[in-house]
Design an enzyme around this catalytic site. Structure first.
Site, short mmCIF file in Angstrom:
data_model
loop_
_atom_site.label_atom_id
_atom_site.label_comp_id
_atom_site.label_asym_id
_atom_site.label_seq_id
_atom_site.Cartn_x
_atom_site.Cartn_y
_atom_site.Cartn_z
N ASP A 1 -7.12 8.88 -12.07
CA ASP A 1 -6.43 9.00 -10.78
C ASP A 1 -5.15 8.16 -10.77
O ASP A 1 -5.20 6.94 -10.94
CB ASP A 1 -7.37 8.51 -9.67
CG ASP A 1 -7.03 9.12 -8.32
OD1 ASP A 1 -6.09 9.92 -8.26
OD2 ASP A 1 -7.71 8.79 -7.33
N ASP A 2 -4.03 8.82 -10.58
CA ASP A 2 -2.74 8.12 -10.46
C ASP A 2 -2.33 7.34 -11.72
O ASP A 2 -1.67 6.32 -11.64
CB ASP A 2 -2.75 7.12 -9.28
CG ASP A 2 -2.74 7.80 -7.93
OD1 ASP A 2 -3.03 9.01 -7.86
OD2 ASP A 2 -2.43 7.13 -6.92
N ASP B 1 -3.90 13.16 -12.55
CA ASP B 1 -3.42 14.15 -11.57
C ASP B 1 -1.91 14.09 -11.35
O ASP B 1 -1.29 15.08 -10.97
CB ASP B 1 -4.19 14.07 -10.25
CG ASP B 1 -4.29 12.67 -9.68
OD1 ASP B 1 -3.80 11.71 -10.32
OD2 ASP B 1 -4.87 12.52 -8.59
N HIS B 2 -1.31 12.94 -11.57
CA HIS B 2 0.16 12.79 -11.48
C HIS B 2 0.52 11.38 -11.87
O HIS B 2 -0.38 10.57 -12.13
CB HIS B 2 0.67 13.11 -10.06
CG HIS B 2 -0.16 12.45 -9.00
ND1 HIS B 2 -0.14 11.11 -8.80
CD2 HIS B 2 -1.09 12.95 -8.16
CE1 HIS B 2 -1.01 10.80 -7.86
NE2 HIS B 2 -1.62 11.89 -7.46
N HIS C 1 -10.46 16.54 -5.25
CA HIS C 1 -10.25 15.59 -4.17
C HIS C 1 -11.33 15.88 -3.13
O HIS C 1 -11.51 17.02 -2.74
CB HIS C 1 -8.86 15.76 -3.56
CG HIS C 1 -8.52 14.66 -2.61
ND1 HIS C 1 -7.99 13.46 -3.02
CD2 HIS C 1 -8.68 14.57 -1.28
CE1 HIS C 1 -7.82 12.68 -1.99
NE2 HIS C 1 -8.23 13.32 -0.91
N CYS D 1 -2.64 13.99 -4.93
CA CYS D 1 -3.98 14.27 -5.48
C CYS D 1 -4.48 15.68 -5.24
O CYS D 1 -4.74 16.41 -6.19
CB CYS D 1 -5.01 13.32 -4.88
SG CYS D 1 -4.95 11.68 -5.58
#
Ligand code: NAG
Ligand code: NAG
Ligand code: NAG
Ligand code: NAG
Ligand code: NAG
Ligand code: NAG
Length: 509
Positions: free
Chosen positions: A38-39, A319-320, A127, A73
């Site tokens: 995540d992130d 996710d990014h 999510h 997300c």
């Protein structure tokens, strides 16, 4: 550890020529492990070495220029899992579920499940909430109810000690003692234990698709404090270009409200929206982000010790990305490289490592995994009651050095919505009803080109004639996207060409 000395794996340049055929039409079905962080931004040599990811990466096919479809997300995850862009899913916020709104599109875990795999979701994959119908798309995507670590319910309790007052706060920076936590554990630790247990005790002759999702390094940066000591503040580098890019249209900006609303950052009284992070805090945030990443990396190492790499395809991504003070920004919520660029690697049994710099997109993961596992490809729309096929393309031809029939599509398209051309308090996370502008961005090997245009959130239609901002960054001279050259004469032909390509590609959808 001297971080500046390490060259992170995503920058190495291996160039193995693969003689093997990747089309794995074999009877022996391989397991698939997909690790979704995540992130987690794409870390480079300027940042930090993550030893366990590195250990995996040196054996993997590594994509050094992989980009998310949207740096948020829920839209990014639904896009990865369905192989469709946010514009097809009509999801730019957290508040709709594609099966009930746009079409009953299959996910890739669903297709694996329908093709004889057991598919499992452990930790944060979808999510949670509306965008996955409060079920993580169970039962469609998964054989068992998705596992969520119980201690995630404490994700936002005040457990970070203020050194001056000794009070417990909801801070951004939150190295903690695990045994002082409500359940004496952190969510990602529970996730990994569950995943390992699942692999060890599973009693089935079927192959598995196991998706393991980490909650960190998403904020708050809450992680065991021992990792902080591994990242001495004296070795943390500030961002090379900490200022707002020259000639940037304000619509490209966002006020990183989730960061500024944490207790420790709020007490710095940074003015809204353009006040800058004090340099000391810039370093501290970077230090804590890297430490939280090391924590995740350690857990990945723990998991990998239980994976049989001779019979398992492993994919790892995020996710990014996340801005760590570059372009004057923090967090995600933008079309800048640091917010869109992610790690992406595939470890494939019996395949030599390779490093690929061609820009690719996270929508490509879906068709790639199908092909790697020898499942039927989807170009024919066979699985869909829809006349639109998957938006991504299989990366297998790139992996195998075969002439790429998608040569003309060696670019990545991303997007980000805004409520206004000015920076307002919801510029970072506008709800669908507030979206007025969409920033469409194309990344080629050399350039990032973005147009911020009028967007109707009722009809989902675009108006390319109403432009709020244009950006062009030349990565050969400005890898940090610090200077918008869209109006410089020398780049006029490039701008025209990229504008045409962007508009054509986006309107194809
Ligand atoms: C949607 O797809 C799922 C999985 O294939 C199927 O079970 C369900 O019946 C479909 N729903 C509709 C409304 O077509
Ligand atoms: C999503 O959840 C709602 C409420 O539980 C339910 O009515 C709906 O059928 C679900 N959608 C799908 C596609 O399962
Ligand atoms: C494994 O599965 C078989 C068949 O379902 C069952 O008979 C056996 O008890 C299971 N073993 C364990 C350890 O769960
Ligand atoms: C922030 O503002 C508050 C209230 O005006 C003040 O007490 C505090 O000292 C300020 N903090 C900093 C870091 O300037
Ligand atoms: C954002 O600003 C608007 C108008 O200035 C205000 O009404 C709203 O309460 C603010 N929202 C938040 C979350 O601060
Ligand atoms: C969006 O389109 C709808 C339907 O055509 C129209 O009624 C509405 O005014 C449009 N909204 C904007 C902001 O242009």
């Amino acid at each position: 550890m001297n971080m500046s000395l390490f060259v992170y794996i995503f920058c190495i340049g291996l160039n193995n020529v693969l003689s093997h055929d990747f089309g794995m039409k074999t009877h022996l079905k391989r397991n698939v492990l997909i690790i979704l962080i995540d992130d987690m931004r794409h870390l480079t040599d300027k940042n930090i070495l993550l030893p366990n990811i590195q250990r995996l990466a040196v054996k993997s096919i590594v994509f050094r220029n992989a980009f998310a479809q949207q740096s948020l997300c829920a839209p990014s995850r639904n896009s990865i899992l369905t192989g469709r862009r946010p514009d097809i899913l009509h999801l730019y916020d957290f508040y709709s579920y594609w099966r009930d709104t746009v079409g009953n599109y299959s996910t890739f875990p669903q297709l694996f499940k329908e093709n004889g795999y057991d598919s499992f979701s452990v930790g944060k994959i979808f999510h949670p909430g509306i965008s996955s119908n409060f079920t993580d798309d169970f039962p469609y995507s998964w054989n068992e109810k998705p596992y969520h670590p119980p201690s995630e319910k404490y994700k936002d309790v005040a457990v970070c000690k203020n050194k001056q007052t000794n009070e417990l706060q909801k801070d951004l920076l939150c190295p903690i003692s695990v045994n002082m936590q409500p359940d004496g554990v952190l969510p990602d630790m529970e996730t990994i234990n569950y995943a390992i247990d699942l692999i060890k005790t599973r009693n089935s002759s079927k192959p598995y698709l196991l998706a393991v999702g980490f909650h960190k390094p998403h904020i708050p940066l809450k992680y065991p404090h021992k990792y902080l000591k591994k990242v001495p503040i004296g070795e943390v580098q500030p961002p090379l270009m900490p200022d707002i890019p020259k000639n940037m249209p304000i619509v490209a900006w966002h006020p990183w409200t989730d960061v500024r609303h944490r207790d420790d950052i709020r007490s710095l009284n940074i003015s809204f929206p353009f006040g800058t992070m004090p340099p000391k805090w810039t370093l501290k945030i970077r230090q804590n982000y890297f430490a939280a990443s090391l924590y995740v990396d350690d857990l990945i190492g723990k998991l990998m010790r239980h994976i049989d790499l001779s019979n398992t395809i492993v994919a790892l991504t995020s996710d990014h990305g996340w801005s760590l003070g570059e372009n004057g920004l923090w967090a995600k919520y933008s079309n800048f490289d640091v917010a869109l660029k992610v790690p992406l690697l595939f470890k494939i049994p019996n395949k030599p490592p390779k490093s690929i710099s061609t820009p690719v997109e996270l929508v490509d993961i879906f068709p790639t995994l199908l092909e790697l596992a020898g499942l039927d490809p989807l170009n024919s729309c066979k699985y869909y009651k829809s006349n639109q096929c998957l938006d991504g393309k299989s990366l297998v031809p790139l992996m195998s050095n075969k002439p790429n029939k998608h040569e003309s599509t060696n670019f990545a398209i991303s997007q980000y919505p805004r409520p206004s051309e000015h920076t307002v308090n919801n510029s970072d996370k506008p709800r669908l009803k507030d979206i007025r502008i969409m920033g469409y961005s194309i990344r080629t090997k050399r350039y990032r080109y973005t147009e911020w245009i009028s967007f109707n959130h009722t009809t989902f239609s675009r108006n390319w004639n109403k432009v709020y901002g244009v950006e062009l960054y030349d990565h050969t001279v400005d890898d940090d996207e610090s200077n918008n050259v869209y109006n410089i004469h020398k780049y006029e032909n490039v701008r025209i060409k990229l504008s045409k390509l962007l508009r054509t590609q986006v309107d194809l959808q």
